[in-house]
Design a protein around this motif. Structure first.
Motif, short mmCIF file in Angstrom:
data_model
loop_
_atom_site.label_atom_id
_atom_site.label_comp_id
_atom_site.label_asym_id
_atom_site.label_seq_id
_atom_site.Cartn_x
_atom_site.Cartn_y
_atom_site.Cartn_z
N PRO A 151 0.78 -1.24 0.00
CA PRO A 151 0.00 0.00 0.00
C PRO A 151 0.81 1.29 0.00
CG PRO A 151 -1.04 -1.61 1.43
CD PRO A 151 0.26 -2.22 0.99
N GLU A 221 -7.47 0.42 -5.09
CA GLU A 221 -7.64 -0.45 -3.93
C GLU A 221 -6.47 -0.33 -2.96
OE1 GLU A 221 -8.71 -4.86 -4.42
OE2 GLU A 221 -6.54 -4.82 -4.07
N ASN A 222 -5.26 -0.30 -3.48
CA ASN A 222 -4.09 -0.20 -2.61
C ASN A 222 -3.89 1.21 -2.07
OD1 ASN A 222 -2.43 -2.86 -2.38
ND2 ASN A 222 -3.26 -2.83 -4.46
N GLU A 224 -6.47 2.97 -1.16
CA GLU A 224 -7.39 2.91 -0.03
C GLU A 224 -6.76 2.16 1.15
OE1 GLU A 224 -10.73 1.04 -1.83
OE2 GLU A 224 -11.54 2.90 -2.68
N ALA A 225 -6.00 1.10 0.85
CA ALA A 225 -5.31 0.37 1.92
C ALA A 225 -4.26 1.24 2.58
CB ALA A 225 -4.68 -0.90 1.35
N THR A 228 -5.92 3.37 5.08
CA THR A 228 -6.21 2.58 6.27
C THR A 228 -4.98 2.47 7.16
OG1 THR A 228 -7.91 1.29 5.12
CG2 THR A 228 -6.95 0.31 7.10
N GLU A 232 -4.69 3.87 11.03
CA GLU A 232 -4.33 3.06 12.19
C GLU A 232 -3.11 3.63 12.91
OE1 GLU A 232 -5.94 0.79 13.55
OE2 GLU A 232 -7.21 -0.22 12.08
N ARG A 256 -5.45 -5.68 13.31
CA ARG A 256 -6.41 -5.27 12.28
C ARG A 256 -5.76 -5.17 10.91
NH1 ARG A 256 -8.20 -1.95 16.67
NH2 ARG A 256 -6.90 -0.20 15.96
N LEU A 257 -4.48 -4.83 10.87
CA LEU A 257 -3.80 -4.66 9.58
C LEU A 257 -3.30 -5.98 8.98
CD1 LEU A 257 -1.73 -1.40 10.16
CD2 LEU A 257 -3.69 -1.70 8.64
N LEU A 260 -5.53 -7.37 6.27
CA LEU A 260 -5.46 -6.53 5.07
C LEU A 260 -4.21 -6.87 4.27
CD1 LEU A 260 -6.14 -2.75 4.73
CD2 LEU A 260 -3.92 -3.64 4.03
N THR A 263 -4.47 -10.26 2.59
CA THR A 263 -5.35 -10.20 1.42
C THR A 263 -4.65 -9.56 0.24
OG1 THR A 263 -7.34 -10.11 2.79
CG2 THR A 263 -7.52 -9.27 0.54
N GLN A 264 -3.93 -8.46 0.48
CA GLN A 264 -3.26 -7.78 -0.63
C GLN A 264 -2.15 -8.64 -1.22
OE1 GLN A 264 -5.98 -5.88 -0.69
NE2 GLN A 264 -4.60 -4.64 -1.94
#
Length: 290
Positions: A151, A221-222, A224-225, A228, A232, A256-257, A260, A263-264
């Motif tokens: 990201p 998408e990345n 947006e990541a 995030t 955090e 929480r990360l 994410l 997934t990426q």
């Protein structure tokens, strides 16, 4: 907390031992391995044939005999001076997370990671491109798909991809530690080493679902990541006026990360597999003439 300390010590050792190396080898190699596991057999054979010619790159200190070695080749050659300096801007696209997403203005003259991914696919598809250029396109593509799915290579706050965003990682907080290096190394290691294994064969339905979209979709998408990650680290809206000078990823934020990042990384591998299948497969049918 023990994992924070162990990971921090590992990072400290790596920074002392190999100061010029990138933190993200683990992530790049994992994405490449996922792709290699999930491409079609004929694609895997085509990859092997090209990498068997890696000597054409004339970079003996940076071999690319396997797809894992190929995945870090573009970072390995950075210290070789002017020879590959033209590729420096291809590793990232710093789209400001505090402004609406757009690649316009953030990819000057096509010199950014998303544009180069698309060029590399076209080079691999072109039957008239010399073998040496195809080998280089392959190693660049494998690497840049990893960069695109980190990201902090896709979004930032005008702070060099988070390199100027100082942040602690748990109890580990040396002065020079920043959000980019955390995402590149410490958090990547945590995500990849967390069960279950990421390097697995996925079902056709999973490959289609996670590999869908365009390079621009993946860029958004990345981006947006990245937002995030900043949220955090800096305890809320990272674009507010009173954002703290130094961030902190505590245990809860890391937990929480991790999903994410996992997934990426998986998406990066399956999307790379899709692009490789397209690059080495039959050309798409021509549109009917009207």
């Amino acid at each position: 907390m023990i994992r924070f300390i162990a990971a921090a010590l590992a990072l400290a050792v790596s920074m002392i031992a190999t100061p010029a190396s990138a933190y993200w080898e683990y992530g790049h190699e994992t994405i490449a391995s996922i792709a290699y596991r999930n491409v079609k057999p004929q694609t895997r054979a085509a990859i092997d044939r090209l990498l068997a010619r890696q000597a054409l790159l004339e970079t003996p200190t940076c071999p690319a005999k396997t797809i894992e070695q190929a995945s870090v080749w573009a970072d390995c050659v950075k210290p070789l001076g002017q020879r590959f300096s033209y590729a420096y801007n291809w590793h990232y696209q710093n789209v400001n997370i505090c402004k609406p997403f757009t690649l316009k203005g953030n990819c000057p003259d096509g010199n950014c990671v998303s544009a180069q991914v698309e060029r590399d696919v076209k080079l691999l598809q072109d039957k008239d491109v010399p073998v040496r250029e195809k080998v280089m396109a392959l190693v660049f593509l494998v690497h840049f798909m990893g960069d695109l799915h980190q990201p902090l290579h896709a979004g930032d706050k005008a702070d060099l991809g988070g390199n100027r965003a100082r942040s602690d990682y748990g109890i580990y907080g040396p002065e020079r530690l920043n959000l980019h290096s955390i995402m590149d190394g410490l958090l990547a290691e945590r995500a990849i080493s967390t069960p279950a294994p990421l390097i697995v064969a996925h079902s056709p339905a999973e490959r289609v679902a996670m590999g869908a979209g365009t390079v621009e979709d993946w860029s958004r998408e990345n981006w947006e990541a990245a937002r995030t990650a900043y949220t955090e680290a800096f305890g809320g809206d990272p674009c507010r006026a009173d954002v703290p000078a130094r961030g902190k990823l505590d245990d809860a934020a890391v937990e929480r990360l991790v999903p994410l990042m996992r997934t990426q990384i998986t998406r990066g591998g399956l999307r790379l597999a899709r692009l490789l299948d397209e690059a080495f497969g039959p050309p798409p049918p021509e549109a009917p003439k009207r």
